[in-house]
Design a protein around this motif. Structure first.
Motif, PDB file in Angstrom:
ATOM      1  N   LEU A  84       0.839  -1.195   0.000  1.00 52.94           N
ATOM      2  CA  LEU A  84       0.000   0.000   0.000  1.00 52.94           C
ATOM      3  C   LEU A  84       0.878   1.250   0.000  1.00 52.94           C
ATOM      4  CD1 LEU A  84      -2.746  -0.981   2.596  1.00 52.94           C
ATOM      5  CD2 LEU A  84      -2.960  -0.911   0.107  1.00 52.94           C
ATOM      6  N   PRO A  85       0.870   2.025  -1.079  1.00 51.35           N
ATOM      7  CA  PRO A  85       1.680   3.251  -1.119  1.00 51.35           C
ATOM      8  C   PRO A  85       1.139   4.301  -0.161  1.00 51.35           C
ATOM      9  CG  PRO A  85       0.996   2.550  -3.327  1.00 51.35           C
ATOM     10  CD  PRO A  85       0.188   1.765  -2.352  1.00 51.35           C
ATOM     11  N   LEU A  86       2.042   5.015   0.494  1.00 46.50           N
ATOM     12  CA  LEU A  86       1.632   6.162   1.296  1.00 46.50           C
ATOM     13  C   LEU A  86       1.169   7.287   0.373  1.00 46.50           C
ATOM     14  CD1 LEU A  86       4.271   6.402   4.169  1.00 46.50           C
ATOM     15  CD2 LEU A  86       2.061   5.249   4.151  1.00 46.50           C
ATOM     16  N   GLY A  87       0.420   8.212   0.929  1.00 47.73           N
ATOM     17  CA  GLY A  87      -0.167   9.264   0.112  1.00 47.73           C
ATOM     18  C   GLY A  87       0.765  10.414  -0.209  1.00 47.73           C
ATOM     19  N   GLU A  88       2.004  10.377   0.258  1.00 44.12           N
ATOM     20  CA  GLU A  88       2.942  11.461  -0.037  1.00 44.12           C
ATOM     21  C   GLU A  88       4.342  10.911  -0.207  1.00 44.12           C
ATOM     22  OE1 GLU A  88       4.352  14.001   3.350  1.00 44.12           O
ATOM     23  OE2 GLU A  88       2.628  13.113   4.381  1.00 44.12           O
TER      24      GLU A  88
END
Length: 324
Positions: A84-88
């Motif tokens: 899951l990629p972080l949002g920043e």
């Protein structure tokens, strides 16, 4: 309306900004399929963090962005560990210290748990109860009571007061400790899932020595978290030099080298942008008009030589075709 609408485009096909994390961005990323597969495979299979090296403007950030987009899109279909990629994305500069980076990372992970909470539960992961932390992080005013209080299991004491909320203040109260416990609980057994973090533009630290020292400083903190996978990206050899540090052996993979696109791929990249941004899906305005934005891109060639090179060659081929 912009000048590009006069040329028959919805936006500039010569834009050198990074591609967006969307289906459009994925369509426009040409010639990097092999790099994307290597990046995702290393994230899923290696215990070391991925590093990427390439000259400025070659398209490293777009490559990472689209790889993250694919991992997020396919997260519910993943056969291997959840990614899951972080949002920043994060950066380290000579003005920012490592402690500030760590604070930003833990806050971003807390935000990710809030964002993905329902999905994590649906996929069978033990998502934490984030209501109290969500309220804390998104409240403009923090109130504390004398005699002590507890927020998401974090003990806080002191006299009654009001103060502006900040990630740094909450980090001092134990945000990092709480987030680490969430990671260990959610991704159990270890290796069943990760948050993907990106440290971009490492060359902003100016020298390879500074970059190596900064990475060594986070070696046993955020680079050692079992539920995090990092993609560390830079130019001018700073990543390559840092990855060779004896203290970082086993923490960082050998860099994935991102070279400038071959001419044919660069031309296809530009043609795909022209097709994507042409109004109504037809051919753009009169051929001679294309020379105006090309002059603009030539002025940017020193900053983004690898991207502009293909643009110029495509224009040459178009002029040659018109002359036949």
């Amino acid at each position: 309306m912009t000048i590009w609408s006069d040329f028959g485009f919805t936006q500039s096909p010569y834009d050198t900004d990074s591609l967006p994390a969307t289906a459009t961005g994925e369509r426009l990323l040409v010639g990097r399929e092999r790099h994307i597969r290597r990046l995702i495979n290393r994230l899923a299979s290696s215990s070391s963090h991925v590093t990427i090296e390439g000259e400025a403007g070659v398209g490293k950030t777009s490559l990472i962005t689209i790889a993250n987009y694919r991992m997020k899109r396919n997260s519910d279909k993943a056969r291997g560990p959840l990614m899951l990629p972080l949002g920043e994305e994060f950066q380290l500069t000579t003005k920012d210290g490592v402690k500030l980076l760590e604070s930003k990372v833990y806050r971003a992970i807390a935000e990710a748990f809030i964002q993905y909470r329902d999905e994590l539960n649906a996929w069978g992961y033990g998502a934490p109860k984030v209501k109290d932390v969500n309220k804390w992080m998104n409240s403009p005013i923090v109130r504390s009571m004398s005699g002590g209080a507890s927020i998401a299991g974090i003990g806080i004491s002191g006299s009654r007061s009001e103060s502006l909320n900040s990630s740094a203040a909450f980090a001092e109260a134990g945000l990092a400790k709480t987030v680490r416990s969430w990671i260990h609980t959610c991704f159990d057994p270890p290796g069943s899932g990760y948050f993907v973090c990106v440290l971009d533009n490492l060359e902003l630290l100016v020298s390879s020595t500074s970059a190596r020292q900064a990475l060594e400083e986070i070696r046993d903190t955020i680079l050692a978290e079992p539920g995090l996978r990092w993609v560390i990206c830079g130019a001018r050899g700073v990543v390559r030099t840092a990855a060779a540090s004896p203290r970082l052996q086993g923490r960082l993979c050998h860099p994935i080298e991102v070279e400038p696109l071959p001419m044919d791929d660069a031309i296809r990249a530009l043609e795909s942008r022209i097709a994507e941004y042409t109004m109504g899906g037809g051919a753009p305005g009169r051929p001679h008009r294309i020379s105006i934005p090309l002059r603009d891109t030539e002025m940017q060639s020193q900053e983004h030589p690898s991207k502009v090179r293909g643009f110029q060659l495509l224009a040459t081929r178009r002029r040659n075709r018109r002359c036949r």
